[in-house]
Scaffold this motif. Structure first.
Motif, PDB file in Angstrom:
ATOM      1  N   VAL A  20      74.911  53.657  11.751  1.00 54.65           N
ATOM      2  CA  VAL A  20      74.828  54.275  10.419  1.00 54.65           C
ATOM      3  C   VAL A  20      76.214  54.710   9.954  1.00 54.65           C
ATOM      4  CG1 VAL A  20      73.930  56.248   9.116  1.00 54.65           C
ATOM      5  CG2 VAL A  20      72.433  55.007  10.712  1.00 54.65           C
ATOM      6  N   VAL A  21      76.966  55.356  10.842  1.00 53.14           N
ATOM      7  CA  VAL A  21      78.325  55.795  10.482  1.00 53.14           C
ATOM      8  C   VAL A  21      79.197  54.598  10.107  1.00 53.14           C
ATOM      9  CG1 VAL A  21      80.431  56.898  11.342  1.00 53.14           C
ATOM     10  CG2 VAL A  21      78.204  57.874  11.903  1.00 53.14           C
ATOM     11  N   LEU A  22      79.127  53.541  10.878  1.00 49.45           N
ATOM     12  CA  LEU A  22      79.933  52.348  10.596  1.00 49.45           C
ATOM     13  C   LEU A  22      79.554  51.723   9.254  1.00 49.45           C
ATOM     14  CD1 LEU A  22      79.926  50.828  14.180  1.00 49.45           C
ATOM     15  CD2 LEU A  22      81.978  51.494  12.907  1.00 49.45           C
ATOM     16  N   HIS A  23      78.263  51.672   8.947  1.00 46.87           N
ATOM     17  CA  HIS A  23      77.837  51.144   7.641  1.00 46.87           C
ATOM     18  C   HIS A  23      78.390  52.002   6.502  1.00 46.87           C
ATOM     19  CE1 HIS A  23      75.234  47.739   8.367  1.00 46.87           C
ATOM     20  NE2 HIS A  23      74.590  48.382   9.322  1.00 46.87           N
ATOM     21  N   LEU A  24      78.340  53.314   6.660  1.00 43.21           N
ATOM     22  CA  LEU A  24      78.824  54.206   5.605  1.00 43.21           C
ATOM     23  C   LEU A  24      80.323  54.042   5.379  1.00 43.21           C
ATOM     24  CD1 LEU A  24      76.820  57.478   6.414  1.00 43.21           C
ATOM     25  CD2 LEU A  24      76.420  55.864   4.541  1.00 43.21           C
ATOM     26  N   VAL A  25      81.077  53.948   6.469  1.00 40.84           N
ATOM     27  CA  VAL A  25      82.526  53.771   6.330  1.00 40.84           C
ATOM     28  C   VAL A  25      82.843  52.407   5.734  1.00 40.84           C
ATOM     29  CG1 VAL A  25      84.721  53.701   7.555  1.00 40.84           C
ATOM     30  CG2 VAL A  25      82.993  55.364   8.230  1.00 40.84           C
ATOM     31  N   SER A  26      82.102  51.388   6.146  1.00 40.45           N
ATOM     32  CA  SER A  26      82.293  50.050   5.596  1.00 40.45           C
ATOM     33  C   SER A  26      82.075  50.041   4.084  1.00 40.45           C
ATOM     34  CB  SER A  26      81.333  49.066   6.275  1.00 40.45           C
ATOM     35  OG  SER A  26      81.419  47.775   5.687  1.00 40.45           O
ATOM     36  N   LEU A  27      81.019  50.711   3.647  1.00 35.75           N
ATOM     37  CA  LEU A  27      80.756  50.817   2.202  1.00 35.75           C
ATOM     38  C   LEU A  27      81.841  51.613   1.500  1.00 35.75           C
ATOM     39  CD1 LEU A  27      76.896  51.473   2.165  1.00 35.75           C
ATOM     40  CD2 LEU A  27      78.080  49.454   1.256  1.00 35.75           C
ATOM     41  N   ALA A  28      82.296  52.691   2.141  1.00 37.30           N
ATOM     42  CA  ALA A  28      83.280  53.576   1.515  1.00 37.30           C
ATOM     43  C   ALA A  28      84.609  52.868   1.279  1.00 37.30           C
ATOM     44  CB  ALA A  28      83.489  54.813   2.384  1.00 37.30           C
ATOM     45  N   ILE A  29      85.013  51.981   2.196  1.00 36.83           N
ATOM     46  CA  ILE A  29      86.307  51.314   2.034  1.00 36.83           C
ATOM     47  C   ILE A  29      86.163  49.980   1.300  1.00 36.83           C
ATOM     48  CG2 ILE A  29      87.206  52.417   4.112  1.00 36.83           C
ATOM     49  CD1 ILE A  29      86.932  49.745   5.556  1.00 36.83           C
ATOM     50  N   GLY A  30      84.930  49.627   0.942  1.00 31.30           N
ATOM     51  CA  GLY A  30      84.708  48.436   0.132  1.00 31.30           C
ATOM     52  C   GLY A  30      84.877  47.114   0.852  1.00 31.30           C
ATOM     53  N   GLU A  31      84.400  47.033   2.092  1.00 36.88           N
ATOM     54  CA  GLU A  31      84.466  45.750   2.791  1.00 36.88           C
ATOM     55  C   GLU A  31      83.630  44.709   2.044  1.00 36.88           C
ATOM     56  OE1 GLU A  31      85.429  46.379   7.490  1.00 36.88           O
ATOM     57  OE2 GLU A  31      83.323  46.439   6.899  1.00 36.88           O
ATOM     58  N   PRO A  32      84.116  43.488   1.963  1.00 37.92           N
ATOM     59  CA  PRO A  32      83.390  42.454   1.202  1.00 37.92           C
ATOM     60  C   PRO A  32      82.068  42.063   1.862  1.00 37.92           C
ATOM     61  CG  PRO A  32      85.209  41.479   2.408  1.00 37.92           C
ATOM     62  CD  PRO A  32      85.358  42.973   2.553  1.00 37.92           C
ATOM     63  N   GLY A  80      83.993  36.333  16.075  1.00 34.80           N
ATOM     64  CA  GLY A  80      83.178  36.801  14.960  1.00 34.80           C
ATOM     65  C   GLY A  80      83.967  37.358  13.799  1.00 34.80           C
ATOM     66  N   LEU A  81      85.183  37.842  14.063  1.00 35.72           N
ATOM     67  CA  LEU A  81      85.996  38.415  12.987  1.00 35.72           C
ATOM     68  C   LEU A  81      86.430  37.369  11.964  1.00 35.72           C
ATOM     69  CD1 LEU A  81      88.169  40.968  14.991  1.00 35.72           C
ATOM     70  CD2 LEU A  81      86.473  41.505  13.225  1.00 35.72           C
ATOM     71  N   SER A  82      86.255  36.105  12.281  1.00 36.60           N
ATOM     72  CA  SER A  82      86.535  35.053  11.301  1.00 36.60           C
ATOM     73  C   SER A  82      85.460  34.985  10.227  1.00 36.60           C
ATOM     74  CB  SER A  82      86.633  33.689  12.005  1.00 36.60           C
ATOM     75  OG  SER A  82      87.683  33.678  12.956  1.00 36.60           O
ATOM     76  N   TYR A  83      84.304  35.632  10.469  1.00 41.51           N
ATOM     77  CA  TYR A  83      83.166  35.517   9.555  1.00 41.51           C
ATOM     78  C   TYR A  83      82.696  36.864   8.999  1.00 41.51           C
ATOM     79  CZ  TYR A  83      83.097  31.120  12.099  1.00 41.51           C
ATOM     80  OH  TYR A  83      83.459  29.932  12.671  1.00 41.51           O
ATOM     81  N   PHE A  84      82.963  37.943   9.700  1.00 41.07           N
ATOM     82  CA  PHE A  84      82.515  39.269   9.278  1.00 41.07           C
ATOM     83  C   PHE A  84      83.723  40.182   9.057  1.00 41.07           C
ATOM     84  CE2 PHE A  84      79.236  37.695  12.222  1.00 41.07           C
ATOM     85  CZ  PHE A  84      78.064  37.864  11.481  1.00 41.07           C
ATOM     86  N   PRO A  85      83.660  41.089   8.083  1.00 41.35           N
ATOM     87  CA  PRO A  85      84.660  42.150   8.038  1.00 41.35           C
ATOM     88  C   PRO A  85      84.457  43.066   9.245  1.00 41.35           C
ATOM     89  CG  PRO A  85      82.954  42.525   6.388  1.00 41.35           C
ATOM     90  CD  PRO A  85      82.692  41.176   6.980  1.00 41.35           C
ATOM     91  N   PRO A  86      85.511  43.670   9.773  1.00 31.72           N
ATOM     92  CA  PRO A  86      85.424  44.321  11.090  1.00 31.72           C
ATOM     93  C   PRO A  86      84.400  45.443  11.218  1.00 31.72           C
ATOM     94  CG  PRO A  86      87.493  44.836   9.987  1.00 31.72           C
ATOM     95  CD  PRO A  86      86.876  43.724   9.219  1.00 31.72           C
ATOM     96  N   LEU A  87      84.378  46.389  10.272  1.00 24.16           N
ATOM     97  CA  LEU A  87      83.454  47.517  10.420  1.00 24.16           C
ATOM     98  C   LEU A  87      82.010  47.074  10.239  1.00 24.16           C
ATOM     99  CD1 LEU A  87      85.360  50.420   8.603  1.00 24.16           C
ATOM    100  CD2 LEU A  87      85.410  49.733  11.003  1.00 24.16           C
ATOM    101  N   LEU A  88      81.776  46.159   9.318  1.00 30.08           N
ATOM    102  CA  LEU A  88      80.417  45.666   9.108  1.00 30.08           C
ATOM    103  C   LEU A  88      79.946  44.871  10.326  1.00 30.08           C
ATOM    104  CD1 LEU A  88      78.115  45.571   7.050  1.00 30.08           C
ATOM    105  CD2 LEU A  88      79.068  43.416   6.201  1.00 30.08           C
ATOM    106  N   PHE A  89      80.853  44.125  10.925  1.00 32.18           N
ATOM    107  CA  PHE A  89      80.531  43.370  12.140  1.00 32.18           C
ATOM    108  C   PHE A  89      80.102  44.330  13.252  1.00 32.18           C
ATOM    109  CE2 PHE A  89      82.538  40.250  15.452  1.00 32.18           C
ATOM    110  CZ  PHE A  89      81.275  39.807  15.809  1.00 32.18           C
TER     111      PHE A  89
END
Length: 302
Positions: free
Chosen positions: A194-206, A27-36
């Motif tokens: 929720v925490v993972l989504h917030l961190v993903s947004l904070a670091i700017g995952e695509p 799955g990491l080929s398609y999703f950024p890690p934290l968002l995945f």
């Protein structure tokens, strides 16, 4: 008949949890890690919350202590563990990651003794923890002249995942609330997402939704959210009650075997000899740390 049922469930759980590491790599080929990781627990959290609502009472935390236990689970067992694991697995083979994570039961004992000074490790237990850590060193093979090499850092992050999970396991048990484990896990999954989504947004995952609908991406997410998380934890809850914590911990040492086989078949990942040596050391460390509990549980009752 009951022992065959337990054996079947044990093998199923090892297969689901062992295969999860391969699903992460795919799955990491398609999703950024934290968002995945966040998507995984968006789905699993809702499923487990629905199960808790109909299967246990209370289905939600009732006071500050219970919410505190959920918060620890959300931050350490879900968010920190999966953030380190998914980021680390970008450059770590699935089987190697599974072996490093199998150190968690050993680290849990170490953390438990550190947090409760009166409950000191025996000499054999200290040796067990050191042997387990030696297994990690064999697998990571850190180069003193280049400690920031990408492969070593990635494996180090997976080790941090194991440590976060071990610490979270100890702290949630030490809080000693009356909250059922099903309720705690369900709300921890939701909070961790929720925490993972917030961190993903904070670091700017695509955000690239077009890649998320690839069949392999959907399959990997389903395997993780519904297979390893939802179905896997339901089996875990059942076996925990039937077998106890010591025997269910043994799944950590069967899962890497599944990961190695599936990773070889699906991802064409080979396992190095040093990785197998490291796995052996970690398994020996587990036996030394848990020797008294294992002795009490014998003969094997699966």
């Amino acid at each position: 008949m009951n022992q065959y049922r337990n054996l079947g469930l044990f093998v199923t759980l090892a297969t689901l949890w062992g295969g999860a590491f391969v699903a992460i790599s795919a799955g990491l080929s398609y999703f950024p890690p934290l968002l995945f990781a966040a998507f995984r627990y968006d789905i699993a959290g809702v499923v487990m919350l629905g199960y808790a609502a109909v299967a246990v009472e209370p289905w939600r935390p009732r006071d500050q202590a219970e919410w505190g236990q959920v918060a620890v689970g959300a931050v350490l067992l879900i968010a920190a563990y999966h953030a380190f694991l998914f980021v680390g697995q970008q450059r770590t083979p699935a089987a190697t990651a599974a072996i490093l994570v199998s150190l968690s039961p050993v680290l849990s004992t170490g953390f438990a003794r550190l947090l409760v000074p009166t409950d000191a490790l025996s000499p054999a237990g200290v040796v067990g923890v050191l042997v387990g850590l030696a297994g990690v060193a064999v697998i990571v093979q850190p180069d003193p002249s280049n400690l920031l090499a990408a492969d070593a850092v990635s494996k180090g992050l997976v080790f941090c995942a194991a440590a976060a999970f071990a610490l979270g396991s100890v702290l949630t048990r030490r809080l000693e609330t009356a909250l059922p484990i099903e309720t705690m896990e369900a709300w921890s999954m939701v909070g961790g997402a929720v925490v993972l989504h917030l961190v993903s947004l904070a670091i700017g995952e695509p955000l690239e939704p077009a890649t998320w609908i690839h069949p392999e991406a959907i399959g990997a997410l389903a395997a993780l959210a519904l297979g390893a998380s939802a179905v896997g934890f339901l089996i875990y809850f059942d076996l925990l009650e039937r077998l106890g914590a010591v025997e269910i911990n043994m799944v950590s040492y069967v899962a890497p075997i599944v990961t190695a086989i599936v990773g070889w078949l699906y991802l064409d990942e080979a396992i190095e000899t040093v990785t197998l040596v490291g796995f052996g050391l970690i398994a020996v460390g587990f036996v030394l740390v848990k020797r008294r509990a294992i002795r009490r549980e014998l003969p094997w009752r699966l």
